[in-house]
Motif scaffolding. Structure first.
Motif, PDB file in Angstrom:
ATOM      1  N   GLU A 164     -36.254  54.100  21.197  1.00 45.22           N
ATOM      2  CA  GLU A 164     -37.655  53.604  21.716  1.00 45.22           C
ATOM      3  C   GLU A 164     -38.707  52.225  22.754  1.00 45.22           C
ATOM      4  OE1 GLU A 164     -40.718  53.567  18.659  1.00 45.22           O
ATOM      5  OE2 GLU A 164     -39.933  55.951  17.920  1.00 45.22           O
ATOM      6  N   THR A 165     -39.527  53.023  23.461  1.00 46.97           N
ATOM      7  CA  THR A 165     -40.424  51.942  24.667  1.00 46.97           C
ATOM      8  C   THR A 165     -40.834  50.963  24.238  1.00 46.97           C
ATOM      9  OG1 THR A 165     -39.393  53.431  26.594  1.00 46.97           O
ATOM     10  CG2 THR A 165     -41.139  51.433  26.689  1.00 46.97           C
ATOM     11  N   VAL A 166     -40.553  50.102  23.943  1.00 43.54           N
ATOM     12  CA  VAL A 166     -41.895  49.411  22.999  1.00 43.54           C
ATOM     13  C   VAL A 166     -42.589  48.018  24.272  1.00 43.54           C
ATOM     14  CG1 VAL A 166     -41.794  49.497  21.216  1.00 43.54           C
ATOM     15  CG2 VAL A 166     -40.983  47.771  22.098  1.00 43.54           C
ATOM     16  N   TYR A 167     -43.531  47.313  24.218  1.00 44.39           N
ATOM     17  CA  TYR A 167     -44.168  46.049  25.458  1.00 44.39           C
ATOM     18  C   TYR A 167     -44.587  45.163  24.529  1.00 44.39           C
ATOM     19  CZ  TYR A 167     -44.835  50.245  29.097  1.00 44.39           C
ATOM     20  OH  TYR A 167     -43.569  51.265  29.185  1.00 44.39           O
ATOM     21  N   GLY A 168     -44.485  43.968  25.624  1.00 43.58           N
ATOM     22  CA  GLY A 168     -44.774  43.009  24.845  1.00 43.58           C
ATOM     23  C   GLY A 168     -44.909  41.589  25.158  1.00 43.58           C
TER      24      GLY A 168
ATOM     25  N   ASP B   4     -53.214  43.256  22.744  1.00 48.75           N
ATOM     26  CA  ASP B   4     -53.316  44.423  21.662  1.00 48.75           C
ATOM     27  C   ASP B   4     -52.470  43.973  20.848  1.00 48.75           C
ATOM     28  OD1 ASP B   4     -56.356  44.930  22.334  1.00 48.75           O
ATOM     29  OD2 ASP B   4     -55.649  47.366  22.748  1.00 48.75           O
ATOM     30  N   PHE B   5     -52.748  42.906  20.072  1.00 48.82           N
ATOM     31  CA  PHE B   5     -50.813  42.371  19.536  1.00 48.82           C
ATOM     32  C   PHE B   5     -50.961  43.351  18.309  1.00 48.82           C
ATOM     33  CE2 PHE B   5     -51.472  39.209  22.502  1.00 48.82           C
ATOM     34  CZ  PHE B   5     -50.095  38.892  23.493  1.00 48.82           C
ATOM     35  N   THR B   6     -49.774  43.273  17.946  1.00 48.79           N
ATOM     36  CA  THR B   6     -49.328  44.543  16.416  1.00 48.79           C
ATOM     37  C   THR B   6     -49.018  43.472  15.192  1.00 48.79           C
ATOM     38  OG1 THR B   6     -46.762  44.513  16.612  1.00 48.79           O
ATOM     39  CG2 THR B   6     -48.706  46.428  17.618  1.00 48.79           C
ATOM     40  N   GLY B   7     -49.098  41.953  15.706  1.00 43.89           N
ATOM     41  CA  GLY B   7     -48.714  41.131  14.818  1.00 43.89           C
ATOM     42  C   GLY B   7     -47.526  40.986  14.582  1.00 43.89           C
ATOM     43  N   ALA B   8     -46.732  41.818  14.939  1.00 45.17           N
ATOM     44  CA  ALA B   8     -45.284  41.737  14.922  1.00 45.17           C
ATOM     45  C   ALA B   8     -44.471  41.332  16.315  1.00 45.17           C
ATOM     46  CB  ALA B   8     -44.744  43.591  15.174  1.00 45.17           C
TER      47      ALA B   8
ATOM     48  N   LEU C 269     -47.131  44.373  21.624  1.00 41.70           N
ATOM     49  CA  LEU C 269     -48.524  44.792  21.616  1.00 41.70           C
ATOM     50  C   LEU C 269     -48.506  46.628  20.754  1.00 41.70           C
ATOM     51  CD1 LEU C 269     -48.404  43.719  25.324  1.00 41.70           C
ATOM     52  CD2 LEU C 269     -49.853  43.216  23.711  1.00 41.70           C
ATOM     53  N   ALA C 270     -49.871  46.942  20.688  1.00 42.43           N
ATOM     54  CA  ALA C 270     -50.200  48.170  20.358  1.00 42.43           C
ATOM     55  C   ALA C 270     -49.664  49.512  21.477  1.00 42.43           C
ATOM     56  CB  ALA C 270     -51.538  48.318  19.361  1.00 42.43           C
TER      57      ALA C 270
END
Length: 258
Positions: A12-16, A35-39, A26-27
């Motif tokens: 999956e594509t994720v951004y951070g 919007d950070f997820t905390g992960a 980021l969410a």
């Protein structure tokens, strides 16, 4: 300076945001809000992917005087813009696949601009307020097609012909940074962004007079002199300032079945 990127995680594509050796996830894509997820994930556990997903990929030509001279062109008096297909984007460490090995196909290193807000009819004074950040880009160009056709889009839009990355950098001044491309370790292009005829603010303002720029859109700002041909087996390394370099390999594309 802050550093953002796109990554593959379990397919999956994720951004951070990259902070040291870790990525704070980021969410949603960073250009749509932080919007950070905390992960938090170690960078080594993620695969670096294309750092942005633009609705439009815009290219600017003839933006360095020495490149205008080497291409035997004349200045237009305004930025020359055209579109490249977003499907031509390629991540750091990806392989550029030459569509027509018998054609002259050149490298071009460029500063790439990431738009951060909806942008329409902005003036030069406020244009930078609409920029999220910057990355390293390359505009791979089939010169045979570029010279034989009246527009540039096809010559520069083959799959893999727009390497960008590895990351996007915000809160950084790009008005006078060194920009370099090495082919197989040898310096081929070397200039400073201060040599651009049209700086970032002018490019963004000019483009916004004709079309609406959306968050995540990418603008390649033009290449300096020293462009040259690539061939299968080559390795390219592009650098801007002290950012991590963008590295890509070259191969010939598989020929389509007739």
């Amino acid at each position: 300076m802050r550093t953002f990127g796109g990554f593959k995680s379990n397919g999956e594509t994720v951004y951070g945001e990259v902070r040291g050796d870790a990525v704070h996830l980021l969410a949603k894509p960073y250009w749509l809000g932080l919007d950070f997820t905390g992960a938090v994930v170690p960078l080594r556990e993620l695969q670096i992917d294309v750092p942005v997903a633009p609705s439009k990929l815009i290219a600017v030509g003839l933006n360095y005087a020495d490149h205008i001279a080497e291409m035997k062109r004349t200045p237009l008096g305004t930025p020359l813009i055209w579109f490249k297909a977003p499907t031509s984007l390629l991540p750091h460490e990806g392989t550029i696949e030459i569509a027509f090995p018998e054609h002259k196909t050149d490298f071009e290193v460029e500063l790439a601009i990431v738009i951060g807000a909806r942008t329409k009819n902005v003036n030069v004074q406020t244009a930078l307020d609409h920029v999220f950040g910057y990355t390293i880009g390359e505009d791979i160009s089939d010169r045979d097609l570029q010279s034989s056709e009246k527009q540039f889009a096809r010559a520069k839009s083959f799959d893999t012909y727009s390497p960008v990355g590895p990351f996007v950098y915000s809160e950084v001044d790009v008005s006078d940074l060194p920009i370099t491309l090495r082919q197989n370790g040898e310096v081929k292009q070397q200039a400073r962004t201060s040599q651009m005829i049209y700086p970032v603010a002018e490019i963004v303002s000019f483009a916004s007079q004709s079309l609406t720029l959306l968050p995540g859109d990418l603008i390649m700002s033009g290449t300096p002199s020293g462009v040259g041909p690539i061939k299968a087996g080559d390795e390219l390394e592009a650098r801007i300032g002290d950012w991590p370099p963008l590295r890509n390999r070259i191969a010939n594309a598989a020929r389509a079945e007739k």
